[in-house]
Design an enzyme around this catalytic site. Structure first.
Site, short mmCIF file in Angstrom:
data_model
loop_
_atom_site.label_atom_id
_atom_site.label_comp_id
_atom_site.label_asym_id
_atom_site.label_seq_id
_atom_site.Cartn_x
_atom_site.Cartn_y
_atom_site.Cartn_z
N HIS A 52 34.72 43.39 32.03
CA HIS A 52 35.65 43.25 33.05
C HIS A 52 35.72 41.79 33.78
O HIS A 52 36.28 41.66 34.97
CB HIS A 52 35.16 43.99 34.16
N LYS A 101 41.53 42.05 48.84
CA LYS A 101 40.54 42.15 47.76
C LYS A 101 39.52 41.34 48.07
O LYS A 101 39.19 40.67 49.08
CB LYS A 101 41.33 41.40 46.38
N ARG A 102 38.24 41.48 47.10
CA ARG A 102 36.97 40.52 47.42
C ARG A 102 37.55 39.22 47.59
O ARG A 102 38.50 38.63 46.90
CB ARG A 102 36.18 40.70 46.47
N LYS A 140 40.58 34.01 43.35
CA LYS A 140 41.52 34.82 43.76
C LYS A 140 42.42 34.01 44.72
O LYS A 140 43.72 34.58 45.24
CB LYS A 140 41.05 36.03 44.35
N THR A 200 43.72 45.87 40.09
CA THR A 200 44.14 47.06 40.44
C THR A 200 44.92 47.45 41.54
O THR A 200 45.61 48.23 41.63
CB THR A 200 42.98 48.12 39.90
N LYS A 224 48.45 49.12 42.94
CA LYS A 224 48.41 50.09 44.05
C LYS A 224 49.59 49.82 44.86
O LYS A 224 50.32 50.53 45.61
CB LYS A 224 47.09 50.21 44.83
C1 26W Z 1 26.03 41.13 37.85
C2 26W Z 1 27.03 40.86 39.24
C3 26W Z 1 28.32 41.59 38.97
C4 26W Z 1 28.92 42.48 39.50
C5 26W Z 1 30.11 43.01 39.36
C6 26W Z 1 29.22 40.83 38.07
C7 26W Z 1 30.59 41.26 37.74
C8 26W Z 1 30.99 42.35 38.32
C9 26W Z 1 32.23 43.14 38.18
C10 26W Z 1 32.50 42.89 36.43
C11 26W Z 1 33.39 42.38 38.76
C12 26W Z 1 34.66 43.13 38.88
O1 26W Z 1 34.70 44.16 39.62
N1 26W Z 1 35.60 42.80 37.96
C13 26W Z 1 36.95 43.43 38.13
O2 26W Z 1 36.92 44.72 37.41
C14 26W Z 1 38.31 45.30 37.63
C15 26W Z 1 38.26 46.48 36.81
O3 26W Z 1 38.41 46.21 35.29
C16 26W Z 1 39.45 44.06 37.36
O4 26W Z 1 40.47 44.75 37.64
C17 26W Z 1 39.37 43.01 37.96
O5 26W Z 1 40.50 42.08 37.61
C18 26W Z 1 37.84 42.40 37.82
O6 26W Z 1 37.84 41.21 38.46
#
Ligand code: 26W
Length: 822
Positions: free
Chosen positions: A359, A550-551, A556, A658, A662
């Site tokens: 992701h 968004k975050r 971003k 995503t 929406k």
């Molecule tokens: C280990 C810390 C950590 C925690 C969460 C690293 C990375 C993440 C996630 C992978 C970050 C995340 O939410 N990625 C998002 O995933 C969405 C669903 O696929 C995508 O639509 C977003 O573009 C992507 O940033």
């Protein structure tokens, strides 16, 4: 089909009153609004119960192949509204409650969000659960029942304050603890090697301590199809032995203390996404989830099967990023050490069972764990990882003789500095499928991030463009628009989103456009009221609602948006007669508590907002609002009210996005870069119906590698220079003029995310937006065409592809038998 008659309005009222009086022991005089919500929740829950039992029983009887979606995050939001929609009883309940003098909308507002996720990855998991149930797939979500979810964000003095999210403080009518589903999870200790009776070398894990994983089940109803799947979340409990040991030593307080420490494992969600914090407790959480889930899967498999080589025919496991990847060495350990399979047999089963979704490609988010930490916590797993790596590198060496640089790059163990386990490499080596989440992202995985692996196993790589559930993100959150659409083209879109194409001709119908925009205006009024209540900012529903939610993250580029806002402010000040449509720029999003740049960006947005909103010279034409505590339930109010969706990440950084889907589904036009799924949105809605600007991924990569000089833009673009000078000289922070200087210094000296390079193109695209908004009929046309083009982005389409290409599972329709008898 439902063989059971739907309950009448009278039945619903009876059930509501029954629960108010018998479950809550309240009457209409003593009941609070929270009691009313609970009574409603219990009554709705009753409608799910027998369907849930029927579903689980039918999977068992059919011995269907199941898919297990393992995720450290499930960002579910509220359950009640979704259950009402999926059971198809929203209108009946609305009527039933109205007759009792109650408002169903108000009662839904009582429910606290289940915020067990950070952002995109967690919400995707929640949309996938809805789609899997709605498509009648035998599926389970497995995660952690964090006692504290994503922190609650307050804005104090313009800055973010984190408040613990104690979401379980009130009764939770949606969960069921299953004391019988309890698995021991081991930590620490050491490994002893011995030779067994047949002379084989074996390993045994000893001197470990145990934590128990206790199951809590949550219902996941499908859309009007009698399927109710299960999301099972694990909660940590100290084991009894553990307690007794301490107790027997006469150390009562000590025993309670260590019980608390043990139970800390499921205490809190880590609130940083895109940044690995490297905390040992996080690694414990990951193993806790992985081990409990693998044990549960094997237990369910064993009810009908004893030959473990059949596991891949019965079980598919999808890893939601690398967070649950310890499930791989855990399965290997159980198969080899406990079930006495050979390495080769165990490996074949494992690789056929697991699949991995990536992701993010941001380096700082890729999980790597120090070898000494893994060794102390999970000594046996580390040996298994070493052995996986040894065999893997042997294979690579024979395919690419003499290429030692390649071995170093591909190794699961990074030994360039302190030795670390590269979790993504482990996931790739042990999975039969590796996928990205948009077309562009999946190409980047093959060409760049995982290129070496692609050369070895091209057939494992595939794309699964993300999607969203139209039940929550249109039907539930935007009921008037949903009804207008159904009136025009029928309601098949609720389970087949491609049906929305049929809206295209209606874009040319002026009466339809009028009704479409009337609904948008109503939604805007509703959001404006909400903003007035929360932020005390008055905004006009006739202004253009320009939203970025968004975050908060540098990639971003919320900062690029605010630079544009300041430039707009300057123009309005300089040319008072300027003909621009009034705009309300809306932001929402949380910063990781440890991410100081992101927190400073929040503070800047609020500071710019307070200058602009309080400047009578412009505040009829421009307003800025930061909405605190962006969450699923707040998002449900924002998407339906948006005119413009800001999707402006640096090309090549947003895996998919995503929120972009929406917004467009609810009729917002997108201003965005050629990044993630924006590209596919453009393809679907047409180039003329989206505002695309900025560098492409190859251009961004090229610019960086040819020596990017952000100051060139600063000196060449006078408007940009003014904006940056204003921010860095304290125009928005008079009490502390240097406050925002770090943000500007970073832009001028490094600007990794290329804000200055894209500034001019962004301003031009915003000018196009302004021009179009002044032609309401044209705007309305394009708004309809955006919704009409969103068929591809249903998570039903995404899940259909996973089921067919990766999991090999089929729909299993459920017959609902009604009240159960013995
Ligand atoms: C280990 C810390 C950590 C925690 C969460 C690293 C990375 C993440 C996630 C992978 C970050 C995340 O939410 N990625 C998002 O995933 C969405 C669903 O696929 C995508 O639509 C977003 O573009 C992507 O940033």
């Amino acid at each position: 089909m439902d063989q059971v008659a739907q309950p009448s309005v009278k039945d619903l009222q009876k059930s509501f009153i029954y629960h108010l009086q018998h479950t809550l022991v309240k009457d209409k005089y003593s009941a609070t609004k929270a009691d009313m919500y609970l009574a409603l929740a219990y009554a709705v829950r009753d409608l799910l119960a027998t369907r849930w039992l029927d579903t689980q029983q039918s999977y068992y009887l059919k011995d269907a192949k199941r898919v297990y979606y393992i995720s450290m995050e499930f960002l579910m939001g509220r359950t009640l509204g979704n259950a009402l929609i999926n059971l198809g009883v929203m209108e009946e309940w609305d009527m039933a409650l109205k007759e009792l003098g109650l408002s169903i909308e108000e009662l839904q507002e009582v429910e606290w969000d289940a915020g067990l996720g950070n952002g995109g990855l967690g919400r995707l998991a929640a949309c996938f659960l809805d789609s899997m149930a709605s498509m009648q797939l035998p599926a389970y979500g497995y995660g952690i029942r964090y006692e504290y979810g994503m922190f609650y964000q307050k804005i104090v003095d313009g800055g973010q304050h984190e408040v613990p999210d104690n979401w379980l403080r009130y009764q939770n009518p949606w969960e069921f603890d299953r004391q019988e589903h309890l698995h021991p999870i081991r930590f620490e200790g050491r490994v002893v090697e011995f030779t067994d009776r047949d002379g084989s070398k074996r390993f045994s894990w000893v001197d470990y301590y145990e934590v128990m994983a206790l199951a809590y089940d949550f219902p996941v109803p499908g859309y009007k199809n009698n399927t109710v799947n299960t999301m099972r979340l694990w909660s940590a409990k100290a084991s009894r032995d553990f307690d007794l040991n301490f107790f027997n030593q006469g150390n009562y307080i000590g025993s309670v203390e260590s019980k608390m420490k043990t139970e800390n494992i499921s205490k809190v969600l880590y609130p940083a996404d895109h940044m690995l914090e490297g905390k040992e407790l996080r690694l414990r959480q990951e193993y806790f989830l992985a081990s409990a889930t693998v044990q549960d899967i094997l237990y369910r498999f064993a009810k009908k099967h004893d030959n473990l080589t059949e596991l891949p025919d019965q079980v598919a496991i999808q890893l939601n990023d690398t967070h649950p990847v310890l499930a791989i060495p855990e399965l290997m350990r159980i198969l080899i050490d406990e079930r006495k399979l050979t390495w080769e047999a165990a490996w074949e089963i494992t690789t056929k069972t697991f699949a991995y979704t990536n992701h993010t490609i941001l380096q700082e988010a890729l999980e790597k764990w120090p070898v000494p930490m893994v060794s102390r916590l999970l000594p046996r797993h580390l040996l298994i990882i070493f052995e996986i790596n040894r065999r893997f590198l042997e294979e690579v060496a024979s395919r690419f003789p003499g290429d030692t640089a390649r071995l170093q790059r591909m190794s699961i163990i990074d030994d360039s500095g302190e030795k670390q386990v590269r979790m993504a490499h482990l996931a790739i080596v042990a999975s039969h499928s590796i996928n990205g989440v948009s077309a562009l992202h999946s190409e980047i995985l093959k060409d760049d991030l995982f290129h070496d692996f692609y050369e070895v196993w091209p057939e494992r790589f595939n794309n699964k463009t993300n999607g969203i559930t139209q039940r929550r993100w249109l039907k539930h959150c935007n009921p008037y628009l949903a009804d207008l659409i159904s009136e025009a083209i029928g309601d098949k879109w609720t389970t087949d989103l491609d049906e929305l194409q049929n809206l295209r001709p209606l874009a040319e119908d002026s009466e339809f456009r009028r009704r479409w925009m009337d609904i948008k205006r109503m939604n805007k009024q509703r959001l404006a009221d909400h903003i007035y209540q929360r932020n005390c900012i008055q905004i006009s529903p006739d202004s253009l609602f320009d939203c970025q939610t968004k975050r908060i993250h540098e990639y971003k580029r919320q900062l690029l948006n605010i630079l544009q806002v300041v430039a707009r402010y300057n123009r309005l000040k300089e040319y008072p007669g300027l003909e621009l449509p009034p705009r309300t720029v809306i932001f929402g999003g949380k910063a990781a508590p440890s991410y100081s740049a992101a927190k400073l960006i929040i503070k800047l947005i609020n500071s710019v907002g307070s200058v602009i909103n309080n400047d009578p010279a412009v505040n009829q034409q421009l307003k800025v609002a930061f909405l605190a505590n962006y969450s699923v339930s707040l998002a449900e109010k924002i998407f339906p009210a948006a005119d413009l969706s800001e999707q402006i990440s640096t090309a090549g950084t947003e895996a998919s996005g995503t929120g972009n889907m929406k917004y467009a589904l609810n009729g917002a036009l997108t201003i965005g870069t050629l990044d993630g799924a924006n590209i596919e949105i453009m393809e679907e809605v047409g180039k003329d119906n989206i505002f695309i600007f900025g560098l492409t991924t190859p251009q961004a990569v090229g610019l960086r590698s040819s020596g990017y000089r952000p100051q060139d833009y600063y000196y060449q673009l006078p408007e940009l220079k003014t904006v940056l000078d204003q921010i860095s000289s304290g125009m928005f922070s008079p009490g502390n003029p240097g406050l925002f200087r770090p943000l500007v210094d970073n832009l001028l000296n490094s600007d990794y995310y290329l804000l200055l390079a894209d500034f001019d193109a962004y301003m031009d695209a915003q000018a196009d937006v302004d021009r179009l908004y002044m032609i309401p009929d044209e705007w309305a046309r394009k708004s309809i065409l955006n919704t009409a083009g969103m068929g591809k982005f249903s998570s039903d389409r995404t899940i259909g592809e996973y089921a067919r290409d990766i999991w090999g599972i089929k729909p299993q329709p459920v017959e609902h038998k009604g009240i159960h008898h013995w």
